[in-house]
Design a protein around this motif. Structure first.
Motif, PDB file in Angstrom:
ATOM      1  N   ASP A 172      -5.424   1.696  16.735  1.00 26.65           N
ATOM      2  CA  ASP A 172      -4.584   2.309  15.478  1.00 26.65           C
ATOM      3  C   ASP A 172      -5.958   3.773  15.282  1.00 26.65           C
ATOM      4  OD1 ASP A 172      -3.831   4.534  13.773  1.00 26.65           O
ATOM      5  OD2 ASP A 172      -2.899   3.832  12.429  1.00 26.65           O
ATOM      6  N   PRO A 173      -6.620   4.496  16.378  1.00 25.76           N
ATOM      7  CA  PRO A 173      -7.307   5.501  16.904  1.00 25.76           C
ATOM      8  C   PRO A 173      -8.006   5.836  14.968  1.00 25.76           C
ATOM      9  CG  PRO A 173      -5.823   6.138  17.946  1.00 25.76           C
ATOM     10  CD  PRO A 173      -5.398   5.197  17.374  1.00 25.76           C
ATOM     11  N   PHE A 225       0.673  -1.151   0.271  1.00 27.57           N
ATOM     12  CA  PHE A 225       0.175  -0.095  -0.162  1.00 27.57           C
ATOM     13  C   PHE A 225       0.463   1.524   0.262  1.00 27.57           C
ATOM     14  CE2 PHE A 225      -4.485  -0.697   0.555  1.00 27.57           C
ATOM     15  CZ  PHE A 225      -4.207  -2.508   1.010  1.00 27.57           C
ATOM     16  N   VAL A 226       2.237   0.995   0.479  1.00 24.00           N
ATOM     17  CA  VAL A 226       3.106   2.640   0.386  1.00 24.00           C
ATOM     18  C   VAL A 226       3.987   1.764  -0.304  1.00 24.00           C
ATOM     19  CG1 VAL A 226       4.168   3.680   2.117  1.00 24.00           C
ATOM     20  CG2 VAL A 226       2.181   2.650   2.880  1.00 24.00           C
ATOM     21  N   ALA A 227       3.983   2.102  -2.512  1.00 23.72           N
ATOM     22  CA  ALA A 227       4.224   2.141  -2.779  1.00 23.72           C
ATOM     23  C   ALA A 227       6.363   3.240  -2.663  1.00 23.72           C
ATOM     24  CB  ALA A 227       4.343   2.471  -4.507  1.00 23.72           C
ATOM     25  N   ARG A 261      -0.804  -0.652   5.278  1.00 22.97           N
ATOM     26  CA  ARG A 261      -0.298  -2.086   5.525  1.00 22.97           C
ATOM     27  C   ARG A 261       0.567  -1.656   7.179  1.00 22.97           C
ATOM     28  NH1 ARG A 261       1.500  -6.014   2.886  1.00 22.97           N
ATOM     29  NH2 ARG A 261       1.097  -6.730   1.126  1.00 22.97           N
ATOM     30  N   HIS A 262       0.812   0.311   7.483  1.00 21.28           N
ATOM     31  CA  HIS A 262       1.475   0.654   8.423  1.00 21.28           C
ATOM     32  C   HIS A 262       0.233   0.427   9.988  1.00 21.28           C
ATOM     33  CE1 HIS A 262       4.728  -0.774   6.435  1.00 21.28           C
ATOM     34  NE2 HIS A 262       4.201  -0.106   5.282  1.00 21.28           N
ATOM     35  N   PRO A 263      -0.393  -0.397  10.364  1.00 26.70           N
ATOM     36  CA  PRO A 263      -1.252   0.831  11.784  1.00 26.70           C
ATOM     37  C   PRO A 263      -0.652   1.597  12.935  1.00 26.70           C
ATOM     38  CG  PRO A 263      -1.535  -2.259  11.252  1.00 26.70           C
ATOM     39  CD  PRO A 263      -0.690  -1.690  10.311  1.00 26.70           C
ATOM     40  N   GLY A 308      -7.734  -7.051   7.441  1.00 25.50           N
ATOM     41  CA  GLY A 308      -6.732  -6.814   8.468  1.00 25.50           C
ATOM     42  C   GLY A 308      -6.325  -8.614   8.451  1.00 25.50           C
ATOM     43  N   THR A 309      -7.159  -9.133   8.242  1.00 29.38           N
ATOM     44  CA  THR A 309      -6.934 -10.718   7.950  1.00 29.38           C
ATOM     45  C   THR A 309      -6.055 -11.041   7.069  1.00 29.38           C
ATOM     46  OG1 THR A 309      -9.313 -11.299   9.327  1.00 29.38           O
ATOM     47  CG2 THR A 309      -8.387 -12.812   8.518  1.00 29.38           C
ATOM     48  N   ALA A 310      -6.349 -10.510   6.114  1.00 28.10           N
ATOM     49  CA  ALA A 310      -5.972 -10.280   4.454  1.00 28.10           C
ATOM     50  C   ALA A 310      -4.659 -10.171   4.778  1.00 28.10           C
ATOM     51  CB  ALA A 310      -6.437  -9.704   3.375  1.00 28.10           C
ATOM     52  N   LEU A 311      -3.898  -8.979   5.161  1.00 25.49           N
ATOM     53  CA  LEU A 311      -2.676  -8.567   5.279  1.00 25.49           C
ATOM     54  C   LEU A 311      -2.074  -8.761   6.375  1.00 25.49           C
ATOM     55  CD1 LEU A 311      -3.490  -4.671   5.177  1.00 25.49           C
ATOM     56  CD2 LEU A 311      -2.210  -6.078   3.284  1.00 25.49           C
ATOM     57  N   GLY A 312      -2.626 -10.135   7.308  1.00 20.96           N
ATOM     58  CA  GLY A 312      -2.114 -10.010   8.738  1.00 20.96           C
ATOM     59  C   GLY A 312      -1.971  -9.775   9.311  1.00 20.96           C
ATOM     60  N   GLN A 313      -2.349  -8.310  10.008  1.00 21.92           N
ATOM     61  CA  GLN A 313      -2.708  -8.002  10.858  1.00 21.92           C
ATOM     62  C   GLN A 313      -3.023  -8.425  11.952  1.00 21.92           C
ATOM     63  OE1 GLN A 313      -3.729  -3.738   9.240  1.00 21.92           O
ATOM     64  NE2 GLN A 313      -1.801  -3.519   8.168  1.00 21.92           N
ATOM     65  N   ARG A 314      -3.974  -9.467  11.900  1.00 17.19           N
ATOM     66  CA  ARG A 314      -4.570  -9.789  13.234  1.00 17.19           C
ATOM     67  C   ARG A 314      -5.490  -8.466  13.245  1.00 17.19           C
ATOM     68  NH1 ARG A 314      -0.648 -14.181  16.485  1.00 17.19           N
ATOM     69  NH2 ARG A 314      -0.493 -15.393  13.928  1.00 17.19           N
ATOM     70  N   THR A 315      -5.446  -8.295  14.550  1.00 24.05           N
ATOM     71  CA  THR A 315      -6.012  -7.047  15.497  1.00 24.05           C
ATOM     72  C   THR A 315      -5.264  -5.862  15.824  1.00 24.05           C
ATOM     73  OG1 THR A 315      -5.912  -7.826  17.613  1.00 24.05           O
ATOM     74  CG2 THR A 315      -7.688  -8.586  17.037  1.00 24.05           C
TER      75      THR A 315
END
Length: 233
Positions: free
Chosen positions: A148-149, A6-8, A220-222, A136-143
């Protein structure tokens, strides 16, 4: 399903990234074909006065779903997803066959949309927006995204777009169902499936992005606590 960054480094393309994470319109198109088969088979069987036109229509829908399932499995799609799609069509056909009313083929879809609208709305209210759960699941971030508010608020806003799609379908489907308009329901079901999903995907990113302040590094970066971890600009 690909997960492009997401952050090219030089030219970010967040719109395309979010669209890929939420999925293309393939599944929605697959869901439309059995409906078209049902309506066509019912219309033909009813016009030529065949016995049990609802049974012919239900059989055509299940057959179409089975063919699509085989094609998708040969293409590498997971058997579980294929079987769930086939099961949904089979249940809808059985409901119509049981009641003897072709319009009841769409009853499962109507109930499903009502339940989905409720579940998505509740997820927003309790601060577990389903769009965040899916992405979040698709990106493997879980919760991690929930810490990140800004991102949490963005997912809440964008999830309302998905609530809206279910409400739009209900506003169209329910009157047609009550009017026993089988053909019109089939057309509406087709028009409001993948085109509406595509519209939701397209609208989700700008709505979500409106909640992210300048300097936020993207989906991609919470950022835990937002301010403390955000790079200065």
């Amino acid at each position: 399903m690909g997960h492009p960054d997401f952050v090219a480094r030089r030219k970010p393309n967040p719109d395309a990234s979010l669209a890929e994470i939420l999925g293309g319109h393939g599944a929605a198109v697959d869901a439309t074909v059995p409906v078209v088969a049902f309506v066509l088979a019912f219309t033909i069987a009813d016009a030529v006065a065949w016995a049990s036109p609802v049974a012919w229509a239900g059989g055509a829908a299940v057959l179409a779903a089975a063919v699509i399932g085989v094609v998708r499995m040969l293409g590498g799609k997971r058997p579980r997803a294929v079987l769930l799609g086939l099961l949904g069509v089979a249940v809808a056909a059985l409901v119509a066959l049981y009641t003897g009313r072709a319009v009841d083929f769409f009853l499962v879809q109507i109930v499903s949309n009502a339940a989905s609208a409720l579940v998505w709305a509740v997820s927003i209210v309790i601060r577990w927006p389903l769009l965040g759960v899916v992405v979040g699941t698709a990106l493997g971030q879980r919760t991690r995204w929930r810490r990140d508010p800004d991102l949490l608020r963005g997912y809440q806003r964008a999830s309302w777009v998905w609530v809206g799609q279910y409400l739009v379908r209900l506003a169209v489907f329910v009157p047609l169902y009550l009017a026993d308009a089988v053909v019109a329901l089939g057309i509406a079901r087709s028009v409001l499936t993948w085109p509406l999903v595509a519209l939701c995907v397209a609208l989700s990113w700008p709505v979500l992005r409106s909640a992210l302040p300048p300097g936020h590094r993207g989906l991609r970066h919470p950022e835990d606590g937002a301010e403390g971890s955000r790079p200065s600009t």
